[in-house]
Design a protein around this motif. Structure first.
Motif, PDB file in Angstrom:
ATOM      1  N   ASP A   6      -7.766 -12.733   4.636  1.00  0.00           N
ATOM      2  CA  ASP A   6      -7.387 -14.014   4.047  1.00  0.00           C
ATOM      3  C   ASP A   6      -7.774 -14.077   2.577  1.00  0.00           C
ATOM      4  OD1 ASP A   6      -6.296 -14.901   6.429  1.00  0.00           O
ATOM      5  OD2 ASP A   6      -8.091 -16.039   7.015  1.00  0.00           O
ATOM      6  N   ARG A   7      -8.960 -13.602   2.239  1.00  0.00           N
ATOM      7  CA  ARG A   7      -9.426 -13.598   0.850  1.00  0.00           C
ATOM      8  C   ARG A   7      -8.544 -12.692  -0.009  1.00  0.00           C
ATOM      9  NH1 ARG A   7     -15.003 -11.491   0.552  1.00  0.00           N
ATOM     10  NH2 ARG A   7     -15.367 -13.227   1.934  1.00  0.00           N
ATOM     11  N   ILE A   8      -8.203 -11.523   0.519  1.00  0.00           N
ATOM     12  CA  ILE A   8      -7.337 -10.595  -0.215  1.00  0.00           C
ATOM     13  C   ILE A   8      -5.983 -11.232  -0.476  1.00  0.00           C
ATOM     14  CG2 ILE A   8      -6.032  -8.438  -0.021  1.00  0.00           C
ATOM     15  CD1 ILE A   8      -8.467  -7.336   1.558  1.00  0.00           C
ATOM     16  N   MET A   9      -5.383 -11.803   0.541  1.00  0.00           N
ATOM     17  CA  MET A   9      -4.044 -12.363   0.398  1.00  0.00           C
ATOM     18  C   MET A   9      -4.047 -13.589  -0.513  1.00  0.00           C
ATOM     19  SD  MET A   9      -2.223 -10.164   1.787  1.00  0.00           S
ATOM     20  CE  MET A   9      -0.702 -11.014   1.398  1.00  0.00           C
ATOM     21  N   MET A  10      -5.087 -14.408  -0.449  1.00  0.00           N
ATOM     22  CA  MET A  10      -5.170 -15.570  -1.320  1.00  0.00           C
ATOM     23  C   MET A  10      -5.242 -15.121  -2.787  1.00  0.00           C
ATOM     24  SD  MET A  10      -7.901 -18.705  -1.355  1.00  0.00           S
ATOM     25  CE  MET A  10      -9.260 -17.657  -1.856  1.00  0.00           C
ATOM     26  N   TYR A  12      -4.335 -12.121  -4.000  1.00  0.00           N
ATOM     27  CA  TYR A  12      -3.116 -11.391  -4.344  1.00  0.00           C
ATOM     28  C   TYR A  12      -1.953 -12.343  -4.601  1.00  0.00           C
ATOM     29  CZ  TYR A  12       0.326  -7.651  -4.231  1.00  0.00           C
ATOM     30  OH  TYR A  12       1.319  -6.767  -4.566  1.00  0.00           O
ATOM     31  N   ASP A  13      -1.867 -13.415  -3.820  1.00  0.00           N
ATOM     32  CA  ASP A  13      -0.807 -14.397  -4.026  1.00  0.00           C
ATOM     33  C   ASP A  13      -0.967 -15.125  -5.357  1.00  0.00           C
ATOM     34  OD1 ASP A  13       0.494 -13.736  -1.681  1.00  0.00           O
ATOM     35  OD2 ASP A  13      -0.452 -15.332  -0.510  1.00  0.00           O
ATOM     36  N   LEU A  14      -2.193 -15.244  -5.848  1.00  0.00           N
ATOM     37  CA  LEU A  14      -2.408 -15.828  -7.172  1.00  0.00           C
ATOM     38  C   LEU A  14      -1.933 -14.888  -8.275  1.00  0.00           C
ATOM     39  CD1 LEU A  14      -5.955 -17.394  -6.752  1.00  0.00           C
ATOM     40  CD2 LEU A  14      -3.793 -18.623  -6.970  1.00  0.00           C
ATOM     41  N   LEU A  15      -2.055 -13.594  -8.029  1.00  0.00           N
ATOM     42  CA  LEU A  15      -1.662 -12.596  -9.028  1.00  0.00           C
ATOM     43  C   LEU A  15      -0.162 -12.344  -9.051  1.00  0.00           C
ATOM     44  CD1 LEU A  15      -4.435  -9.923  -8.373  1.00  0.00           C
ATOM     45  CD2 LEU A  15      -4.271 -11.447 -10.340  1.00  0.00           C
ATOM     46  N   MET A  16       0.469 -12.399  -7.905  1.00  0.00           N
ATOM     47  CA  MET A  16       1.875 -12.018  -7.780  1.00  0.00           C
ATOM     48  C   MET A  16       2.693 -13.180  -7.225  1.00  0.00           C
ATOM     49  SD  MET A  16       1.650  -8.873  -8.747  1.00  0.00           S
ATOM     50  CE  MET A  16       3.249  -8.222  -8.345  1.00  0.00           C
ATOM     51  N   ASN A  17       3.886 -13.343  -7.751  1.00  0.00           N
ATOM     52  CA  ASN A  17       4.816 -14.348  -7.240  1.00  0.00           C
ATOM     53  C   ASN A  17       5.746 -13.638  -6.259  1.00  0.00           C
ATOM     54  OD1 ASN A  17       6.308 -16.608  -6.842  1.00  0.00           O
ATOM     55  ND2 ASN A  17       7.331 -16.548  -8.816  1.00  0.00           N
ATOM     56  N   CYS A  51     -11.152  -2.990  -2.194  1.00  0.00           N
ATOM     57  CA  CYS A  51     -10.289  -1.877  -1.762  1.00  0.00           C
ATOM     58  C   CYS A  51      -8.913  -2.391  -1.337  1.00  0.00           C
ATOM     59  CB  CYS A  51     -10.932  -1.107  -0.613  1.00  0.00           C
ATOM     60  SG  CYS A  51     -12.356  -0.127  -1.108  1.00  0.00           S
ATOM     61  N   GLY A  52      -8.867  -3.503  -0.636  1.00  0.00           N
ATOM     62  CA  GLY A  52      -7.600  -4.076  -0.197  1.00  0.00           C
ATOM     63  C   GLY A  52      -6.743  -4.534  -1.367  1.00  0.00           C
ATOM     64  N   LEU A  53      -7.361  -5.193  -2.346  1.00  0.00           N
ATOM     65  CA  LEU A  53      -6.611  -5.630  -3.522  1.00  0.00           C
ATOM     66  C   LEU A  53      -6.105  -4.439  -4.323  1.00  0.00           C
ATOM     67  CD1 LEU A  53      -8.768  -8.640  -4.691  1.00  0.00           C
ATOM     68  CD2 LEU A  53      -6.381  -8.722  -3.962  1.00  0.00           C
ATOM     69  N   THR A  54      -6.945  -3.432  -4.471  1.00  0.00           N
ATOM     70  CA  THR A  54      -6.531  -2.221  -5.186  1.00  0.00           C
ATOM     71  C   THR A  54      -5.370  -1.554  -4.475  1.00  0.00           C
ATOM     72  OG1 THR A  54      -8.787  -1.918  -5.986  1.00  0.00           O
ATOM     73  CG2 THR A  54      -7.338  -0.004  -6.065  1.00  0.00           C
ATOM     74  N   TYR A  55      -5.445  -1.485  -3.169  1.00  0.00           N
ATOM     75  CA  TYR A  55      -4.382  -0.883  -2.372  1.00  0.00           C
ATOM     76  C   TYR A  55      -3.052  -1.609  -2.586  1.00  0.00           C
ATOM     77  CZ  TYR A  55      -1.731   0.447   1.797  1.00  0.00           C
ATOM     78  OH  TYR A  55      -0.755   0.876   2.651  1.00  0.00           O
ATOM     79  N   LEU A  56      -3.064  -2.938  -2.534  1.00  0.00           N
ATOM     80  CA  LEU A  56      -1.831  -3.701  -2.710  1.00  0.00           C
ATOM     81  C   LEU A  56      -1.275  -3.542  -4.120  1.00  0.00           C
ATOM     82  CD1 LEU A  56      -2.581  -7.012  -0.782  1.00  0.00           C
ATOM     83  CD2 LEU A  56      -1.071  -5.133  -0.109  1.00  0.00           C
ATOM     84  N   ARG A  57      -2.141  -3.508  -5.116  1.00  0.00           N
ATOM     85  CA  ARG A  57      -1.674  -3.335  -6.492  1.00  0.00           C
ATOM     86  C   ARG A  57      -1.090  -1.947  -6.692  1.00  0.00           C
ATOM     87  NH1 ARG A  57      -5.048  -5.335 -11.135  1.00  0.00           N
ATOM     88  NH2 ARG A  57      -2.973  -5.320 -12.036  1.00  0.00           N
ATOM     89  N   GLU A  58      -1.628  -0.957  -6.019  1.00  0.00           N
ATOM     90  CA  GLU A  58      -1.063   0.394  -6.119  1.00  0.00           C
ATOM     91  C   GLU A  58       0.299   0.453  -5.424  1.00  0.00           C
ATOM     92  OE1 GLU A  58      -3.995   3.060  -4.584  1.00  0.00           O
ATOM     93  OE2 GLU A  58      -5.184   2.978  -6.418  1.00  0.00           O
ATOM     94  N   LEU A  59       0.442  -0.253  -4.323  1.00  0.00           N
ATOM     95  CA  LEU A  59       1.723  -0.276  -3.614  1.00  0.00           C
ATOM     96  C   LEU A  59       2.842  -0.874  -4.456  1.00  0.00           C
ATOM     97  CD1 LEU A  59       0.933  -1.363   0.058  1.00  0.00           C
ATOM     98  CD2 LEU A  59       1.692   0.864  -0.746  1.00  0.00           C
ATOM     99  N   ASP A  60       2.531  -1.954  -5.164  1.00  0.00           N
ATOM    100  CA  ASP A  60       3.590  -2.603  -5.949  1.00  0.00           C
ATOM    101  C   ASP A  60       3.717  -2.042  -7.360  1.00  0.00           C
ATOM    102  OD1 ASP A  60       1.682  -3.835  -7.568  1.00  0.00           O
ATOM    103  OD2 ASP A  60       1.847  -5.766  -6.569  1.00  0.00           O
TER     104      ASP A  60
END
Length: 73
Positions: A6-10, A12-17, A51-60
């Motif tokens: 939940d923390r990661i997604m919250m 990440y959603d602030l960073l990305m539209n 690690c989760g935030l880094t992973y998502l940023r690498e994916l996109d």
């Protein structure tokens, strides 16, 4: 683990539209990734979050230094 996701997604959603479907896909991918990390022995929630935030940023591709303008010159 749910609080970490939940923390990661919250964050990440602030960073990305993103659309709801893209957010759901990102959540599923980061859940699988964090499950692997936890099975490997990682228990620190702060480290899992980073690690989760880094992973998502690498994916996109948003953590690509070349796209950000860093050429090393």
């Amino acid at each position: 683990m749910e609080a970490v996701i939940d923390r990661i997604m919250m964050t990440y959603d602030l960073l990305m539209n993103r659309t709801a479907a893209a957010s759901a896909e990102a959540r599923a991918r980061v859940t699988d990734y964090l499950t692997k990390l936890m099975e490997a022995g990682e228990k620190d929630t702060h480290r899992l979050t980073v690690c989760g935030l880094t992973y998502l940023r690498e994916l996109d591709g948003s953590s690509d230094p070349v796209k950000a303008g860093f050429t090393g010159l």
